[in-house]
Motif scaffolding. Structure first.
Motif, PDB file in Angstrom:
ATOM      1  N   ARG A 161      -8.412   6.942  38.411  1.00 41.08           N
ATOM      2  CA  ARG A 161      -7.009   7.403  37.768  1.00 41.08           C
ATOM      3  C   ARG A 161      -7.264   8.643  37.066  1.00 41.08           C
ATOM      4  O   ARG A 161      -6.384   9.420  36.853  1.00 41.08           O
ATOM      5  CB  ARG A 161      -6.257   6.405  37.015  1.00 41.08           C
ATOM      6  CG  ARG A 161      -5.998   5.295  37.827  1.00 41.08           C
ATOM      7  CD  ARG A 161      -4.976   4.324  37.203  1.00 41.08           C
ATOM      8  NE  ARG A 161      -4.658   3.086  37.836  1.00 41.08           N
ATOM      9  CZ  ARG A 161      -3.515   2.612  37.777  1.00 41.08           C
ATOM     10  NH1 ARG A 161      -2.688   2.978  36.904  1.00 41.08           N
ATOM     11  NH2 ARG A 161      -3.050   1.787  38.642  1.00 41.08           N
ATOM     12  N   SER A 162      -8.453   8.795  36.419  1.00 46.76           N
ATOM     13  CA  SER A 162      -8.511   9.792  35.411  1.00 46.76           C
ATOM     14  C   SER A 162      -9.393  11.065  36.160  1.00 46.76           C
ATOM     15  O   SER A 162      -9.056  12.225  35.625  1.00 46.76           O
ATOM     16  CB  SER A 162      -9.453   9.455  34.071  1.00 46.76           C
ATOM     17  OG  SER A 162      -8.871   8.178  33.615  1.00 46.76           O
ATOM     18  N   ASP A 163     -10.076  10.682  37.200  1.00 46.53           N
ATOM     19  CA  ASP A 163     -11.067  11.777  37.647  1.00 46.53           C
ATOM     20  C   ASP A 163     -10.158  12.799  38.689  1.00 46.53           C
ATOM     21  O   ASP A 163     -10.146  12.436  39.951  1.00 46.53           O
ATOM     22  CB  ASP A 163     -12.201  11.210  38.483  1.00 46.53           C
ATOM     23  CG  ASP A 163     -13.097  12.180  39.214  1.00 46.53           C
ATOM     24  OD1 ASP A 163     -12.955  13.435  38.712  1.00 46.53           O
ATOM     25  OD2 ASP A 163     -13.524  11.516  40.020  1.00 46.53           O
ATOM     26  N   ILE A 164      -9.521  13.610  38.070  1.00 47.62           N
ATOM     27  CA  ILE A 164      -8.644  14.672  38.955  1.00 47.62           C
ATOM     28  C   ILE A 164      -9.150  15.310  40.178  1.00 47.62           C
ATOM     29  O   ILE A 164      -8.772  15.496  41.004  1.00 47.62           O
ATOM     30  CB  ILE A 164      -7.982  15.609  37.944  1.00 47.62           C
ATOM     31  CG1 ILE A 164      -7.151  15.005  37.097  1.00 47.62           C
ATOM     32  CG2 ILE A 164      -6.974  16.673  38.697  1.00 47.62           C
ATOM     33  CD1 ILE A 164      -6.319  15.676  35.686  1.00 47.62           C
ATOM     34  N   ASP A 165     -10.415  15.806  39.764  1.00 46.51           N
ATOM     35  CA  ASP A 165     -11.085  16.647  40.663  1.00 46.51           C
ATOM     36  C   ASP A 165     -12.071  15.817  41.643  1.00 46.51           C
ATOM     37  O   ASP A 165     -12.816  16.365  42.506  1.00 46.51           O
ATOM     38  CB  ASP A 165     -12.062  17.737  39.959  1.00 46.51           C
ATOM     39  CG  ASP A 165     -13.340  17.139  39.268  1.00 46.51           C
ATOM     40  OD1 ASP A 165     -13.547  16.014  38.916  1.00 46.51           O
ATOM     41  OD2 ASP A 165     -13.804  18.241  38.733  1.00 46.51           O
ATOM     42  N   ILE A 170     -15.401  11.911  34.370  1.00 46.00           N
ATOM     43  CA  ILE A 170     -14.097  12.399  33.565  1.00 46.00           C
ATOM     44  C   ILE A 170     -14.548  13.495  32.774  1.00 46.00           C
ATOM     45  O   ILE A 170     -15.494  13.536  31.773  1.00 46.00           O
ATOM     46  CB  ILE A 170     -13.556  11.276  32.792  1.00 46.00           C
ATOM     47  CG1 ILE A 170     -13.113  10.110  33.890  1.00 46.00           C
ATOM     48  CG2 ILE A 170     -12.190  11.915  31.954  1.00 46.00           C
ATOM     49  CD1 ILE A 170     -12.563   8.880  33.404  1.00 46.00           C
ATOM     50  N   SER A 171     -14.059  14.607  32.824  1.00 51.02           N
ATOM     51  CA  SER A 171     -14.267  15.765  32.035  1.00 51.02           C
ATOM     52  C   SER A 171     -13.354  15.766  30.914  1.00 51.02           C
ATOM     53  O   SER A 171     -12.512  14.996  30.864  1.00 51.02           O
ATOM     54  CB  SER A 171     -13.909  17.282  32.842  1.00 51.02           C
ATOM     55  OG  SER A 171     -12.666  17.477  32.870  1.00 51.02           O
ATOM     56  N   PHE A 172     -13.459  16.614  29.853  1.00 51.85           N
ATOM     57  CA  PHE A 172     -12.718  16.559  28.723  1.00 51.85           C
ATOM     58  C   PHE A 172     -11.082  16.776  29.038  1.00 51.85           C
ATOM     59  O   PHE A 172     -10.451  16.019  28.539  1.00 51.85           O
ATOM     60  CB  PHE A 172     -13.003  17.559  27.379  1.00 51.85           C
ATOM     61  CG  PHE A 172     -12.171  17.716  26.378  1.00 51.85           C
ATOM     62  CD1 PHE A 172     -12.098  16.545  25.459  1.00 51.85           C
ATOM     63  CD2 PHE A 172     -11.443  18.640  26.149  1.00 51.85           C
ATOM     64  CE1 PHE A 172     -11.244  16.560  24.487  1.00 51.85           C
ATOM     65  CE2 PHE A 172     -10.679  18.652  25.006  1.00 51.85           C
ATOM     66  CZ  PHE A 172     -10.414  17.793  24.125  1.00 51.85           C
ATOM     67  N   ASP A 173     -10.933  17.592  29.983  1.00 49.06           N
ATOM     68  CA  ASP A 173      -9.656  18.210  30.225  1.00 49.06           C
ATOM     69  C   ASP A 173      -8.928  16.877  31.023  1.00 49.06           C
ATOM     70  O   ASP A 173      -7.778  16.824  30.915  1.00 49.06           O
ATOM     71  CB  ASP A 173      -9.417  19.389  31.214  1.00 49.06           C
ATOM     72  CG  ASP A 173      -9.502  20.718  30.228  1.00 49.06           C
ATOM     73  OD1 ASP A 173      -9.480  20.476  29.108  1.00 49.06           O
ATOM     74  OD2 ASP A 173      -9.975  21.623  31.162  1.00 49.06           O
ATOM     75  N   GLU A 174      -9.747  16.340  32.198  1.00 46.79           N
ATOM     76  CA  GLU A 174      -8.989  15.113  32.651  1.00 46.79           C
ATOM     77  C   GLU A 174      -8.976  14.087  31.757  1.00 46.79           C
ATOM     78  O   GLU A 174      -7.998  13.237  31.823  1.00 46.79           O
ATOM     79  CB  GLU A 174     -10.365  14.597  33.623  1.00 46.79           C
ATOM     80  CG  GLU A 174     -10.297  15.538  34.797  1.00 46.79           C
ATOM     81  CD  GLU A 174     -11.425  15.427  35.717  1.00 46.79           C
ATOM     82  OE1 GLU A 174     -11.488  15.721  36.932  1.00 46.79           O
ATOM     83  OE2 GLU A 174     -12.518  14.787  35.458  1.00 46.79           O
TER      84      GLU A 174
END
Length: 180
Positions: A161-165, A170-174
């Motif tokens: 759900r958090s891993d946009i790419d 999970i990056s900071f922006d995510e």
């Protein structure tokens, strides 16, 4: 090498700040705005302008913890970054004062910086290996420290759900987008 998280450690990295970070505080609440206006009015020296020498005092009166605030020079630099351009016909002492519009912009920038600091602290607490990413194992360990056991399916769901790419971490922006 720098991690994606380390690349955005500038206090107000406008050019690289994520859309979610920019939107978290795109405006002040009516109560906050009233407080900012009242502080500016209280500290102004005339002509609707407040001396920049009082920025630290003003920010404290607006509710910012003094331990969070940049030093006076840093506040003045931030003020210059968020202020509108200097009018051509400005008086010689124009740069020594701040008008209400620029003061509101400065308080908004401080609010974003404060929220960013809180989110960075949370991110770093979970990113135990400091690589700039949060992975499932770090989520499991973090939750376990809080007394919460998650199944591998639950952890996978949090990451998905958090891993946009879709890179599996999970990056900071995510993280910001997921938290907000």
């Amino acid at each position: 090498t720098t991690t994606p998280h380390q690349q955005t450690t500038d206090p107000l990295p406008c050019a690289v700040m994520s859309n979610s970070m920019r939107s978290i505080n795109s405006k002040l609440s009516a109560e906050q705005l009233a407080q900012v206006r009242a502080v500016h009015a209280e500290l102004q020296s005339g002509a609707g302008r407040m001396p920049k020498a009082r920025l630290s005092e003003a920010a404290s009166k607006c509710g910012f913890d003094e331990t969070f605030l940049p030093d006076p020079r840093g506040l003045e630099e931030l003020s210059a970054r968020v202020s509108k351009s200097v009018p051509e016909d400005a008086a010689d002492d124009y740069m020594l004062f701040i008008d209400l519009e620029d003061f509101i912009a400065l308080m908004l920038a401080l609010q974003v910086m404060h929220m960013r600091a809180i989110l960075e602290s949370g991110f770093k607490a979970i990113d135990t290996d400091g690589d700039g990413y949060i992975v499932g194992q770090e989520i499991a360990e973090s939750m376990k420290k809080e007394g919460i056991e998650l199944s591998s399916e639950q952890i996978a769901e949090v990451v998905a759900r958090s891993d946009i790419d879709g890179d599996g971490k999970i990056s900071f922006d995510e993280f910001v987008a997921a938290v907000l």
